[in-house]
Design an enzyme around this catalytic site. Sequence first.
Site, PDB file in Angstrom:
ATOM      1  N   THR A  37       7.881  79.821  48.398  1.00 16.48           N
ATOM      2  CA  THR A  37       9.038  80.715  48.435  1.00 16.48           C
ATOM      3  C   THR A  37      10.332  79.998  48.080  1.00 16.48           C
ATOM      4  O   THR A  37      11.228  80.577  47.473  1.00 16.48           O
ATOM      5  CB  THR A  37       9.130  81.348  49.845  1.00 16.48           C
ATOM      6  OG1 THR A  37       7.986  82.179  50.015  1.00 16.48           O
ATOM      7  CG2 THR A  37      10.376  82.185  50.016  1.00 16.48           C
ATOM      8  N   SER A  83       1.456  78.583  48.292  1.00 17.31           N
ATOM      9  CA  SER A  83       0.617  77.608  49.004  1.00 17.31           C
ATOM     10  C   SER A  83      -0.714  78.189  49.466  1.00 17.31           C
ATOM     11  O   SER A  83      -1.642  77.442  49.766  1.00 17.31           O
ATOM     12  CB  SER A  83       1.373  77.019  50.184  1.00 17.31           C
ATOM     13  OG  SER A  83       1.609  77.981  51.168  1.00 17.31           O
ATOM     14  N   THR A 116       5.288  78.109  52.655  1.00 18.92           N
ATOM     15  CA  THR A 116       5.149  77.994  54.112  1.00 18.92           C
ATOM     16  C   THR A 116       3.789  78.458  54.623  1.00 18.92           C
ATOM     17  O   THR A 116       3.404  78.120  55.743  1.00 18.92           O
ATOM     18  CB  THR A 116       6.249  78.805  54.831  1.00 18.92           C
ATOM     19  OG1 THR A 116       6.133  80.177  54.458  1.00 18.92           O
ATOM     20  CG2 THR A 116       7.625  78.274  54.496  1.00 18.92           C
ATOM     21  N   ASP A 117       3.048  79.238  53.817  1.00 18.65           N
ATOM     22  CA  ASP A 117       1.790  79.810  54.327  1.00 18.65           C
ATOM     23  C   ASP A 117       0.806  78.737  54.798  1.00 18.65           C
ATOM     24  O   ASP A 117       0.140  78.894  55.819  1.00 18.65           O
ATOM     25  CB  ASP A 117       1.118  80.682  53.258  1.00 18.65           C
ATOM     26  CG  ASP A 117       1.814  82.029  53.094  1.00 18.65           C
ATOM     27  OD1 ASP A 117       2.787  82.290  53.827  1.00 18.65           O
ATOM     28  OD2 ASP A 117       1.384  82.806  52.228  1.00 18.65           O
TER      29      ASP A 117
HETATM   30  N1  ASP Z   1       3.419  82.844  50.080  1.00 17.19           N
HETATM   31  C1  ASP Z   1       4.408  81.779  50.167  1.00 17.19           C
HETATM   32  C2  ASP Z   1       3.695  80.440  50.050  1.00 17.19           C
HETATM   33  O1  ASP Z   1       3.130  79.952  50.992  1.00 17.19           O
HETATM   34  C3  ASP Z   1       5.142  81.879  51.411  1.00 17.19           C
HETATM   35  C4  ASP Z   1       6.254  80.912  51.576  1.00 17.19           C
HETATM   36  O2  ASP Z   1       6.407  79.933  50.878  1.00 17.19           O
HETATM   37  O3  ASP Z   1       7.059  81.139  52.488  1.00 17.19           O
HETATM   38  O4  ASP Z   1       3.755  79.859  49.029  1.00 17.19           O
END
Ligand code: ASP
Length: 351
Positions: A37, A83, A116-117
Site C-alpha cells: 500500500t 504482500s 502490511t498484509d
Molecule cells: N494488500 C496490501 C499488501 O499487503 C495491504 C497493505 O500494504 O497495507 O500489500
Amino acid sequence: MKAHSSSNVSQGARPVADEAKHHADLPRIAVLGTGGTIASSGGSATQLHDYDVTATVGEVLSAVPQLGEIATISSEQVLNIPSHDIDNAMLLNIARRVNAALDDPGIDGVVITHGTDTLEETAYFLNLVIKSNKPVVVVGAMRPASALSADGPLNLYNAVLVATSPAARDKGVLVLLNDRIVAARNAAKRHTTGTDAFRAAEYGTLGEVSAGVVRFLCAPLLLHTTATDFSAGQIDDLPLVDIIYDHQSARTHFYQSAIAAGARGIVLAGTGNGSLSTAARAGAREALEHGVRVVRASRVGDGTVTPLSEDEALQTIAANSLNPQKARILLMLALTKTSDFRAIQRYFDTC
Ligand code: ASP
C-alpha cells in the site's frame, strides 16, 4: 527485479561546501522496495481501499524529500507487488538482498518498504536469518499514497529515522508504523484498515518516535539475527508447511491433503490453548505416521500455547507465543536443520 539509485535530497540554503560535509556525515541507509500500500494509489483521494501498486521505491522516496536531511539514501527495487502474493522464493530473495546491503561497509542500516498484509511474516523471517547487528526496519502504510492523510510518508520518514539511530542496533528486526517501534517477533496486524493496525499486544512496543526523536524503552530477549542457527545464505529453498484452521465440526481432509501435497510440516491454528479437537488429534497422528511435524498454535490471537501431556506421544510442538503465520515461518526454518520434534520445540522456546 533490481534497480539501484542513490540520492540525497537537501532542503534549505546551506553553502555548497557545508552542504557536502553535512551529507558526508549523514548515516547511509539502504531502502529496499517490495511494494504494498505504501507504493499504491487509488482513483481518488477518498478511495482508501481497493487500489493497486503503482509506484517504484524511487517514487515513494521522492515523495519524502525531508529524508535528505537525516540520511543519505540508496534504494533498490527487490519486488513491487502486494504482500499477499509473496512466496517462499521471494522471501529468501528479500533476505539475501537485505544481507547483501548490510554486508556493505558503506551502509549503516536498512529499511524495507512492504505491504502490511504479510509484513509480520517477512519481518519475523528476516529477524531469524539476517546476520548483522545493524538496524533493520520494515515499514508499510495502511492508506495508499493518493489518500487523504496518507500514512506512508511519515511512516517512511520515521522508519529511516529509526534505522539511523544507534539505539536500534542489536534489537533484531523492527517494525515501524503509526509512530510505534515493535519487535518483528511480536508485531502482528490486528486491524484490517486502521493506521494503528500493528501491535504487539501482550508483549508491548519497544519504543516510539515522537517529535522526531527515537525513544526505546525495551529490548527483545529471544534469539534474533546473529544469535540464531539460521542464515539466508545457507538455504536454497524452504520446505512446504501448511496452516490448518480448526473449528467446530472440523474433519481430517485438510491434514490428508497437506500430507498428500508433500508438506513437511503443519501448523494447527487450534482453538484456545492450541487444543487438539478429535479431528486435529487424528490429523496429528496421521501426520506423525508420514513423518510430518505438527506445531500447535492458537487461533485466539494472544497468549502462549503451553505444552500438553499428549505432545510426547504425538510428537507435537507447542508454538509458544507465535501466531500461526509466524509459527509457519519458524517451522520452515527449523525443518531446514532438523526433523527431531524436541529440537524443533527448542527453537520455538528460544526464537
Ligand atoms: N494488500 C496490501 C499488501 O499487503 C495491504 C497493505 O500494504 O497495507 O500489500
